[in-house]
Design an enzyme around this catalytic site. Structure first.
Site, PDB file in Angstrom:
ATOM      1  N   SER A   1      -2.629  14.726 -32.289  1.00  0.00           N
ATOM      2  CA  SER A   1      -1.348  15.433 -32.292  1.00  0.00           C
ATOM      3  C   SER A   1      -1.571  16.857 -32.783  1.00  0.00           C
ATOM      4  CB  SER A   1      -0.362  14.734 -33.236  1.00  0.00           C
ATOM      5  OG  SER A   1       0.831  15.475 -33.356  1.00  0.00           O
TER       6      SER A   1
ATOM      7  N   TYR B   1       2.813  11.266 -41.774  1.00  0.00           N
ATOM      8  CA  TYR B   1       2.459  11.112 -40.357  1.00  0.00           C
ATOM      9  C   TYR B   1       1.426  12.172 -39.964  1.00  0.00           C
ATOM     10  CZ  TYR B   1       2.621  11.560 -35.291  1.00  0.00           C
ATOM     11  OH  TYR B   1       2.263  11.660 -33.970  1.00  0.00           O
TER      12      TYR B   1
HETATM   13  N1  LIG Z   1       6.008  12.022 -28.576  1.00  0.00           N
HETATM   14  C1  LIG Z   1       5.442  13.034 -29.223  1.00  0.00           C
HETATM   15  O1  LIG Z   1       6.066  14.131 -29.415  1.00  0.00           O
HETATM   16  C2  LIG Z   1       4.036  12.921 -29.707  1.00  0.00           C
HETATM   17  C3  LIG Z   1       3.393  14.104 -30.148  1.00  0.00           C
HETATM   18  C4  LIG Z   1       2.093  14.036 -30.599  1.00  0.00           C
HETATM   19  C5  LIG Z   1       1.426  12.827 -30.615  1.00  0.00           C
HETATM   20  N2  LIG Z   1       2.066  11.686 -30.194  1.00  0.00           N
HETATM   21  C6  LIG Z   1       1.295  10.454 -30.252  1.00  0.00           C
HETATM   22  O2  LIG Z   1       1.257   9.877 -28.972  1.00  0.00           O
HETATM   23  C7  LIG Z   1       1.064   8.462 -29.083  1.00  0.00           C
HETATM   24  C8  LIG Z   1       2.067   7.744 -28.204  1.00  0.00           C
HETATM   25  O3  LIG Z   1       3.382   8.070 -28.656  1.00  0.00           O
HETATM   26  P1  LIG Z   1       4.636   8.131 -27.691  1.00  0.00           P
HETATM   27  O4  LIG Z   1       5.272   9.454 -27.891  1.00  0.00           O
HETATM   28  O5  LIG Z   1       4.277   7.709 -26.321  1.00  0.00           O
HETATM   29  O6  LIG Z   1       5.559   7.058 -28.421  1.00  0.00           O
HETATM   30  P2  LIG Z   1       6.352   5.763 -27.865  1.00  0.00           P
HETATM   31  O7  LIG Z   1       7.039   6.100 -26.591  1.00  0.00           O
HETATM   32  O8  LIG Z   1       7.152   5.309 -29.024  1.00  0.00           O
HETATM   33  O9  LIG Z   1       5.192   4.714 -27.524  1.00  0.00           O
HETATM   34  C9  LIG Z   1       4.438   4.093 -28.516  1.00  0.00           C
HETATM   35  C10 LIG Z   1       3.795   2.871 -27.906  1.00  0.00           C
HETATM   36  O10 LIG Z   1       2.881   2.326 -28.865  1.00  0.00           O
HETATM   37  C11 LIG Z   1       3.188   0.961 -29.065  1.00  0.00           C
HETATM   38  N3  LIG Z   1       2.778   0.636 -30.436  1.00  0.00           N
HETATM   39  C12 LIG Z   1       3.212   1.160 -31.593  1.00  0.00           C
HETATM   40  N4  LIG Z   1       2.556   0.617 -32.631  1.00  0.00           N
HETATM   41  C13 LIG Z   1       1.664  -0.251 -32.099  1.00  0.00           C
HETATM   42  C14 LIG Z   1       0.682  -1.120 -32.659  1.00  0.00           C
HETATM   43  N5  LIG Z   1       0.493  -1.222 -33.973  1.00  0.00           N
HETATM   44  N6  LIG Z   1      -0.068  -1.852 -31.820  1.00  0.00           N
HETATM   45  C15 LIG Z   1       0.119  -1.787 -30.465  1.00  0.00           C
HETATM   46  N7  LIG Z   1       1.032  -1.000 -29.902  1.00  0.00           N
HETATM   47  C16 LIG Z   1       1.790  -0.237 -30.705  1.00  0.00           C
HETATM   48  C17 LIG Z   1       4.679   0.823 -28.763  1.00  0.00           C
HETATM   49  O11 LIG Z   1       5.071  -0.496 -28.384  1.00  0.00           O
HETATM   50  P3  LIG Z   1       5.459  -1.624 -29.496  1.00  0.00           P
HETATM   51  O12 LIG Z   1       6.358  -0.930 -30.490  1.00  0.00           O
HETATM   52  O13 LIG Z   1       6.121  -2.715 -28.717  1.00  0.00           O
HETATM   53  O14 LIG Z   1       4.179  -2.068 -30.093  1.00  0.00           O
HETATM   54  C18 LIG Z   1       4.782   1.759 -27.563  1.00  0.00           C
HETATM   55  O15 LIG Z   1       4.338   1.128 -26.386  1.00  0.00           O
HETATM   56  C19 LIG Z   1       1.176   8.145 -30.570  1.00  0.00           C
HETATM   57  O16 LIG Z   1      -0.114   8.025 -31.126  1.00  0.00           O
HETATM   58  C20 LIG Z   1       1.880   9.363 -31.144  1.00  0.00           C
HETATM   59  O17 LIG Z   1       1.575   9.575 -32.500  1.00  0.00           O
HETATM   60  C21 LIG Z   1       3.336  11.706 -29.743  1.00  0.00           C
END
Ligand SMILES: NC(=O)c1ccc[n+]([C@@H]2O[C@H](COP(=O)([O-])OP(=O)(O)OC[C@H]3O[C@@H](n4cnc5c(N)ncnc54)[C@H](OP(=O)(O)O)[C@@H]3O)[C@@H](O)[C@H]2O)c1
Length: 230
Positions: free
Chosen positions: A137, A149
């Site tokens: 991130s 975080y």
């Molecule tokens: N969105 C942003 O602005 C942003 C920015 C920088 C980095 N990121 C990073 O990008 C990655 C994906 O985030 P996203 O934005 O796509 O969020 P999201 O839409 O909330 O997706 C997160 C996914 O991870 C799964 N998950 C969460 N905890 C888990 C665990 N312990 N084991 C297995 N699956 C798990 C969730 O499903 P379940 O809850 O059913 O397990 C969901 O499928 C993360 O690492 C996040 O920190 C996001």
């Protein structure tokens, strides 16, 4: 990349789901994990390509679940070419004013999770000169006040480089992809900022990393939306 097998943790939503769909559309074999069975089923029903898609309920913070997800992927598709440590979330507010009881699952998923995935997948990736992708991130490149975080993502930044030092001598590439603000359920309850990007550019960045020719190790990609102030 022609017909690769890719395991993506946390791919029932957001960045992981977009990446899985993009890889499937391009002819690859994909295994996805998530903790919630209903969300996993909804993703599988919607994604199609059942012949090249495997869904597994697995907590990325749990060793046995991770080991089993990797074993089942290799059993189903015969090999593993790449793994994407994507599962992650932000919870519990700031260290100053937040809820400490919800910090442990976040730290275990965001920090321990990618290390468990690396441990379980490296022997398979070594066999084929594969690639490990870590989703970090911009929060892992910059500080903000009392932000645990962000600290977990600083850990991802460090992990990517120390894994690279290990993996490169074994023929495996390591790529850290740092998204800026992306419009996904990650922001549930808080609301994504208006300039947040769709997850698709991050999915494209992962595919670009996986597409690198043999011998090329692409190490870091940072993708912010235009307008993101920090
Ligand atoms: N969105 C942003 O602005 C942003 C920015 C920088 C980095 N990121 C990073 O990008 C990655 C994906 O985030 P996203 O934005 O796509 O969020 P999201 O839409 O909330 O997706 C997160 C996914 O991870 C799964 N998950 C969460 N905890 C888990 C665990 N312990 N084991 C297995 N699956 C798990 C969730 O499903 P379940 O809850 O059913 O397990 C969901 O499928 C993360 O690492 C996040 O920190 C996001």
């Amino acid at each position: 990349m022609a017909g690769k097998t890719v395991l993506i943790t946390g791919a029932t939503s957001g960045i992981g789901a977009h990446t899985a769909r993009t890889l499937l559309d391009r002819g690859h074999r994909v295994a996805v994990t998530g903790r919630d069975e209903g969300r996993l089923k909804a993703f599988l029903d919607q994604a199609g390509h059942a012949d090249r898609l495997l869904g597994l309920v697995a907590d990325a913070a749990d060793w046995q679940a991770t080991e089993s997800a990797v074993a089942r992927t290799v059993e189903r598709f015969g090999a593993l070419d790449a793994a994407v440590a994507n599962a992650g979330f932000m919870s519990g507010g700031s260290i100053g004013a937040g809820d400490p009881t919800s910090w442990a699952p976040m730290v275990l998923t965001n920090v321990l999770g990618p290390a468990l995935l690396a441990h379980a997948t490296l022997p398979h990736l070594e066999a084929g000169g594969g690639r490990l992708v870590l989703i970090g991130s911009v929060a892992g490149l910059k500080n903000s006040p009392a932000n645990l975080y962000s600290s977990t993502k600083w850990a991802t930044t460090g992990l990517a480089e120390n894994l690279r030092l290990h993996a490169t001598t074994r023929g495996v590439g390591v790529t850290l992809v740092n998204p800026g603000m992306i419009d996904t359920p990650f922001w549930e309850g808080v609301g994504a900022p208006p300039f947040a990007l769709s997850p698709q550019p991050i999915a494209e960045a992962v595919c670009f990393a996986l597409d690198q020719p043999t011998g090329v190790d692409l190490n870091t990609l940072t993708i912010r939306p235009v307008g993101q102030p920090a």
